[in-house]
Scaffold this motif. Structure first.
Motif, PDB file in Angstrom:
ATOM      1  N   ARG A 158      -9.180 -17.112 -96.189  1.00  0.00           N
ATOM      2  CA  ARG A 158      -8.436 -18.491 -96.446  1.00  0.00           C
ATOM      3  C   ARG A 158      -8.250 -18.082 -97.813  1.00  0.00           C
ATOM      4  NH1 ARG A 158     -13.423 -21.116 -93.643  1.00  0.00           N
ATOM      5  NH2 ARG A 158     -12.571 -21.473 -91.997  1.00  0.00           N
ATOM      6  N   ILE A 159      -8.049 -17.964 -99.120  1.00  0.00           N
ATOM      7  CA  ILE A 159      -7.556 -17.464-100.059  1.00  0.00           C
ATOM      8  C   ILE A 159      -6.340 -16.427 -99.387  1.00  0.00           C
ATOM      9  CG2 ILE A 159      -7.943 -16.153-101.889  1.00  0.00           C
ATOM     10  CD1 ILE A 159     -10.652 -16.984-101.934  1.00  0.00           C
ATOM     11  N   ALA A 160      -6.288 -15.614 -99.160  1.00  0.00           N
ATOM     12  CA  ALA A 160      -5.539 -14.844 -98.179  1.00  0.00           C
ATOM     13  C   ALA A 160      -4.474 -15.133 -97.581  1.00  0.00           C
ATOM     14  CB  ALA A 160      -6.003 -13.422 -97.859  1.00  0.00           C
ATOM     15  N   ALA A 161      -4.653 -15.957 -97.227  1.00  0.00           N
ATOM     16  CA  ALA A 161      -3.636 -17.503 -96.132  1.00  0.00           C
ATOM     17  C   ALA A 161      -3.297 -18.017 -97.331  1.00  0.00           C
ATOM     18  CB  ALA A 161      -4.779 -18.403 -94.793  1.00  0.00           C
ATOM     19  N   ALA A 162      -3.640 -18.230 -97.670  1.00  0.00           N
ATOM     20  CA  ALA A 162      -3.243 -19.146 -99.198  1.00  0.00           C
ATOM     21  C   ALA A 162      -2.403 -18.929 -99.889  1.00  0.00           C
ATOM     22  CB  ALA A 162      -4.160 -19.496 -99.785  1.00  0.00           C
ATOM     23  N   ILE A 163      -1.956 -17.630-100.470  1.00  0.00           N
ATOM     24  CA  ILE A 163      -1.381 -16.734-101.439  1.00  0.00           C
ATOM     25  C   ILE A 163      -0.407 -16.273-100.048  1.00  0.00           C
ATOM     26  CG2 ILE A 163      -1.426 -14.252-102.560  1.00  0.00           C
ATOM     27  CD1 ILE A 163      -4.119 -14.314-102.637  1.00  0.00           C
ATOM     28  N   VAL A 164      -0.684 -15.632 -98.720  1.00  0.00           N
ATOM     29  CA  VAL A 164       0.865 -15.667 -98.127  1.00  0.00           C
ATOM     30  C   VAL A 164       1.796 -17.149 -98.015  1.00  0.00           C
ATOM     31  CG1 VAL A 164       1.631 -14.633 -95.964  1.00  0.00           C
ATOM     32  CG2 VAL A 164      -0.438 -13.582 -96.553  1.00  0.00           C
ATOM     33  N   ARG A 165       1.110 -18.003 -97.706  1.00  0.00           N
ATOM     34  CA  ARG A 165       1.946 -19.265 -97.931  1.00  0.00           C
ATOM     35  C   ARG A 165       2.456 -19.321 -98.793  1.00  0.00           C
ATOM     36  NH1 ARG A 165      -2.465 -21.671 -96.115  1.00  0.00           N
ATOM     37  NH2 ARG A 165      -3.179 -22.443 -97.347  1.00  0.00           N
ATOM     38  N   THR A 166       1.461 -19.718-100.396  1.00  0.00           N
ATOM     39  CA  THR A 166       2.281 -18.973-101.569  1.00  0.00           C
ATOM     40  C   THR A 166       4.169 -18.461-101.280  1.00  0.00           C
ATOM     41  OG1 THR A 166       0.416 -20.636-102.031  1.00  0.00           O
ATOM     42  CG2 THR A 166       2.670 -19.362-103.822  1.00  0.00           C
ATOM     43  N   MET A 167       3.413 -17.232-101.439  1.00  0.00           N
ATOM     44  CA  MET A 167       4.827 -16.569-101.185  1.00  0.00           C
ATOM     45  C   MET A 167       6.016 -16.525 -99.592  1.00  0.00           C
ATOM     46  SD  MET A 167       3.264 -12.232-101.543  1.00  0.00           S
ATOM     47  CE  MET A 167       2.329 -12.459-100.128  1.00  0.00           C
ATOM     48  N   VAL A 168       5.380 -17.125 -99.196  1.00  0.00           N
ATOM     49  CA  VAL A 168       6.759 -17.825 -97.661  1.00  0.00           C
ATOM     50  C   VAL A 168       7.495 -18.856 -98.207  1.00  0.00           C
ATOM     51  CG1 VAL A 168       6.781 -18.790 -95.911  1.00  0.00           C
ATOM     52  CG2 VAL A 168       5.316 -16.818 -96.090  1.00  0.00           C
TER      53      VAL A 168
ATOM     54  N   ILE B 258     -11.967 -14.870 -88.678  1.00  0.00           N
ATOM     55  CA  ILE B 258     -10.876 -13.893 -88.869  1.00  0.00           C
ATOM     56  C   ILE B 258      -9.301 -13.555 -88.095  1.00  0.00           C
ATOM     57  CG2 ILE B 258     -10.123 -11.951 -89.953  1.00  0.00           C
ATOM     58  CD1 ILE B 258     -13.093 -11.890 -91.031  1.00  0.00           C
ATOM     59  N   ASP B 259      -9.546 -13.803 -86.755  1.00  0.00           N
ATOM     60  CA  ASP B 259      -8.651 -13.007 -86.197  1.00  0.00           C
ATOM     61  C   ASP B 259      -7.769 -14.095 -85.476  1.00  0.00           C
ATOM     62  OD1 ASP B 259      -9.255 -10.376 -85.662  1.00  0.00           O
ATOM     63  OD2 ASP B 259     -10.411 -10.622 -83.846  1.00  0.00           O
ATOM     64  N   GLN B 260      -8.238 -15.495 -85.852  1.00  0.00           N
ATOM     65  CA  GLN B 260      -7.024 -16.735 -85.901  1.00  0.00           C
ATOM     66  C   GLN B 260      -6.990 -17.110 -86.818  1.00  0.00           C
ATOM     67  OE1 GLN B 260     -10.580 -19.890 -84.933  1.00  0.00           O
ATOM     68  NE2 GLN B 260     -10.709 -19.421 -82.905  1.00  0.00           N
ATOM     69  N   ILE B 261      -6.887 -17.048 -88.648  1.00  0.00           N
ATOM     70  CA  ILE B 261      -6.616 -16.304 -89.457  1.00  0.00           C
ATOM     71  C   ILE B 261      -5.785 -16.767 -89.522  1.00  0.00           C
ATOM     72  CG2 ILE B 261      -6.932 -16.778 -92.071  1.00  0.00           C
ATOM     73  CD1 ILE B 261     -10.230 -17.092 -91.903  1.00  0.00           C
ATOM     74  N   TYR B 262      -5.394 -14.987 -88.715  1.00  0.00           N
ATOM     75  CA  TYR B 262      -4.240 -13.693 -88.951  1.00  0.00           C
ATOM     76  C   TYR B 262      -3.460 -14.478 -87.746  1.00  0.00           C
ATOM     77  CZ  TYR B 262      -7.225 -10.196 -91.641  1.00  0.00           C
ATOM     78  OH  TYR B 262      -7.820  -9.312 -92.378  1.00  0.00           O
ATOM     79  N   ALA B 263      -3.657 -15.027 -86.737  1.00  0.00           N
ATOM     80  CA  ALA B 263      -3.196 -15.599 -85.809  1.00  0.00           C
ATOM     81  C   ALA B 263      -2.101 -16.813 -86.018  1.00  0.00           C
ATOM     82  CB  ALA B 263      -3.380 -16.035 -84.712  1.00  0.00           C
ATOM     83  N   GLU B 264      -2.883 -17.270 -87.075  1.00  0.00           N
ATOM     84  CA  GLU B 264      -1.930 -18.181 -88.210  1.00  0.00           C
ATOM     85  C   GLU B 264      -1.210 -18.275 -88.705  1.00  0.00           C
ATOM     86  OE1 GLU B 264      -2.148 -21.643 -86.586  1.00  0.00           O
ATOM     87  OE2 GLU B 264      -3.255 -21.314 -85.191  1.00  0.00           O
ATOM     88  N   LYS B 265      -1.371 -17.338 -89.288  1.00  0.00           N
ATOM     89  CA  LYS B 265      -0.500 -16.927 -90.674  1.00  0.00           C
ATOM     90  C   LYS B 265       1.135 -15.667 -89.891  1.00  0.00           C
ATOM     91  CE  LYS B 265      -3.224 -13.656 -93.416  1.00  0.00           C
ATOM     92  NZ  LYS B 265      -3.988 -13.191 -94.132  1.00  0.00           N
ATOM     93  N   GLU B 266       0.587 -15.602 -88.531  1.00  0.00           N
ATOM     94  CA  GLU B 266       1.937 -14.727 -87.996  1.00  0.00           C
ATOM     95  C   GLU B 266       2.274 -15.915 -87.379  1.00  0.00           C
ATOM     96  OE1 GLU B 266       0.352 -11.626 -85.709  1.00  0.00           O
ATOM     97  OE2 GLU B 266      -0.496 -11.023 -87.449  1.00  0.00           O
ATOM     98  N   LYS B 267       1.983 -16.253 -86.832  1.00  0.00           N
ATOM     99  CA  LYS B 267       2.731 -18.500 -86.571  1.00  0.00           C
ATOM    100  C   LYS B 267       3.386 -18.916 -87.997  1.00  0.00           C
ATOM    101  CE  LYS B 267       0.234 -20.467 -83.657  1.00  0.00           C
ATOM    102  NZ  LYS B 267      -0.682 -21.494 -83.282  1.00  0.00           N
ATOM    103  N   MET B 268       3.073 -18.831 -88.731  1.00  0.00           N
ATOM    104  CA  MET B 268       3.735 -19.550 -89.732  1.00  0.00           C
ATOM    105  C   MET B 268       4.908 -18.825 -89.988  1.00  0.00           C
ATOM    106  SD  MET B 268       1.906 -20.205 -93.980  1.00  0.00           S
ATOM    107  CE  MET B 268       2.416 -18.650 -93.658  1.00  0.00           C
ATOM    108  N   VAL B 269       4.758 -17.664 -90.192  1.00  0.00           N
ATOM    109  CA  VAL B 269       5.317 -16.943 -90.511  1.00  0.00           C
ATOM    110  C   VAL B 269       6.847 -16.772 -89.604  1.00  0.00           C
ATOM    111  CG1 VAL B 269       6.604 -14.548 -90.962  1.00  0.00           C
ATOM    112  CG2 VAL B 269       4.491 -15.064 -92.008  1.00  0.00           C
TER     113      VAL B 269
END
Length: 396
Positions: free
Chosen positions: A223-233, A264-275
């Motif tokens: 979740r922390i990693a997702a927040a970092i990616v979200r910030t970059m995006v 964790i797979d769901q978090i990865y999938a949501e990151k990809e969906k966001m991108v």
């Protein structure tokens, strides 16, 4: 027992993504090696050597192999043929790992990208899981006693030097430089709306960071990693001039989905969906060339069309007068806000008519129009027929 093998193989491949192959003819061995070999240094992927290994095995032998590129397999003999589980990988492979391995094998650094992509083809599984799958398969198809052996081609090569403290610091410095470069490439892909490139860079970022740390991961870490990616995006999207409202809505959706994720797979999938969603919005924004105000209004209407939107409400939301909003919107798009919203709603209604069995009243409510008679009138204006006629003519 023979009939059980195809069923078991299909289940293993479907559930675990682990390939199970039965090799019996010379053509089988040639095909397997041709499809899976990256470089001639991989001794196990030479058809002649694989065949010799198979011929030397007896019924009851189970051999675990790790090849020079740290690709893993399990092979055993059954009913006059070789059964092979894999290829698979037992650990994440970082950029530093890749460069160190190529150096160890005295291979060209030009294989760097190819080796990383090659390993990405195979499932990542811990050895105990694959061993359990293998023994379960053997028990299902045979009543023989099996003996386990290991062949580690990865340790055969010379030249491996254990990392001392200085080497580790150098590797970490190299990792930081590479990671920063990957981040910049990732953000550039977002800015150009290139979702395919952005997803590739996202995978490199995730793999590189996790594997360098050599640590397991948890939901909270991801979740922390997702927040970092979200910030970059978000930063990349701001640089393109994407409206703040668009950025906030897409970002908020990912934040909520990440919090609700159970794996964790769901978090990865949501990151990809966001991108992908950000890239689509950036691409549309770059192609339209609308002003910040009009882009924001369009985004709002396209995502809130099911609410009771009026021009007055839109003007209040974006802190302009209704007249200014209407005139500016018409100048840039050639339509009034009301007409644009109508077309969004009837387009969504058309989708619902063709993909659901909802009543006309329910379809009307779904697109933000309480009066179904008014909805029928609007739909007919855009499509030349009533919703019922349209459904009857085009729904499969």
């Amino acid at each position: 027992m023979e009939n059980a093998f195809p069923v078991a193989r299909e289940l293993i491949e479907s559930i675990f993504g682990l390939t199970v192959q039965a090799l019996s003819t010379a053509e089988d061995y040639e095909r397997f090696c041709r499809e899976n070999m990256l470089h001639p240094v991989q001794q196990f992927f030479r058809a002649e050597d694989l065949r010799k290994l198979s011929d030397s095995m007896q019924e009851g032998d189970v051999v675990y192999i790790q090849d020079q590129f740290q690709i893993d397999f399990i092979i055993f003999c059954w009913d006059g043929q070789s059964v092979l589980l894999g290829p698979f990988c037992t650990h994440i492979f970082s950029r530093g790992d890749c460069m160190q391995l190529l150096k160890k094998l005295t291979l060209s650094a030009g294989l760097y990208d190819s080796l990383l992509s090659y390993r990405d083809r195979f499932p990542l599984m811990n050895f105990s899981s694959v061993f359990h799958i293998t023994t379960s398969l053997i028990k299902l198809i045979s009543d023989r006693e099996y003996h386990f052996h290991t062949i580690d081609y990865a340790s055969v090569s010379e030249g491996y030097v254990k990392s001392d403290e200085t080497t580790i610091r150098q590797q970490y410095s190299q990792f930081i430089c590479e990671h920063y470069s990957a981040e910049q490439q990732f953000m550039h892909s977002i800015q150009t709306g290139d979702s395919e490139s952005a997803l590739v860079q996202l995978q490199h970022l995730q793999r590189g960071f996790q594997s360098f740390k050599k640590l397991g991961t948890t939901l909270e870490n991801e979740r922390i990693a997702a927040a970092i990616v979200r910030t970059m995006v978000r930063i990349a999207a701001v640089r393109t001039g994407l409206p703040t409202l668009s950025i906030d809505m897409l970002s908020r959706a990912n934040t909520i989905a990440t919090k609700k994720a159970k794996t964790i797979d769901q978090i990865y999938a949501e990151k990809e969906k966001m991108v992908i969603a950000f890239c689509e919005e950036v691409k549309a924004h770059n192609e339209q060339g609308y002003s910040h105000l009009i882009s924001s209004v369009i985004y709002y209407m396209e995502h809130e069309y099911d609410e009771g939107i009026t021009v007055a409400q839109l003007a209040e939301e974006f802190h302009v007068s209704p007249n200014y909003l209407t005139s500016t919107f018409h100048r840039e798009t050639g339509q009034t806000p009301t007409d644009y919203l109508r077309r969004i709603r009837t387009r969504q209604a058309r989708r619902l008519l063709l993909t659901t069995n909802l009543s006309i009243q329910k379809v009307s409510e779904k697109i933000g129009i309480d009066d179904s008679n008014y909805f029928v009138k609007l739909f007919k204006k855009d499509y030349g027929m009533t919703p019922s006629q349209y459904r009857k003519q085009y729904k499969l």
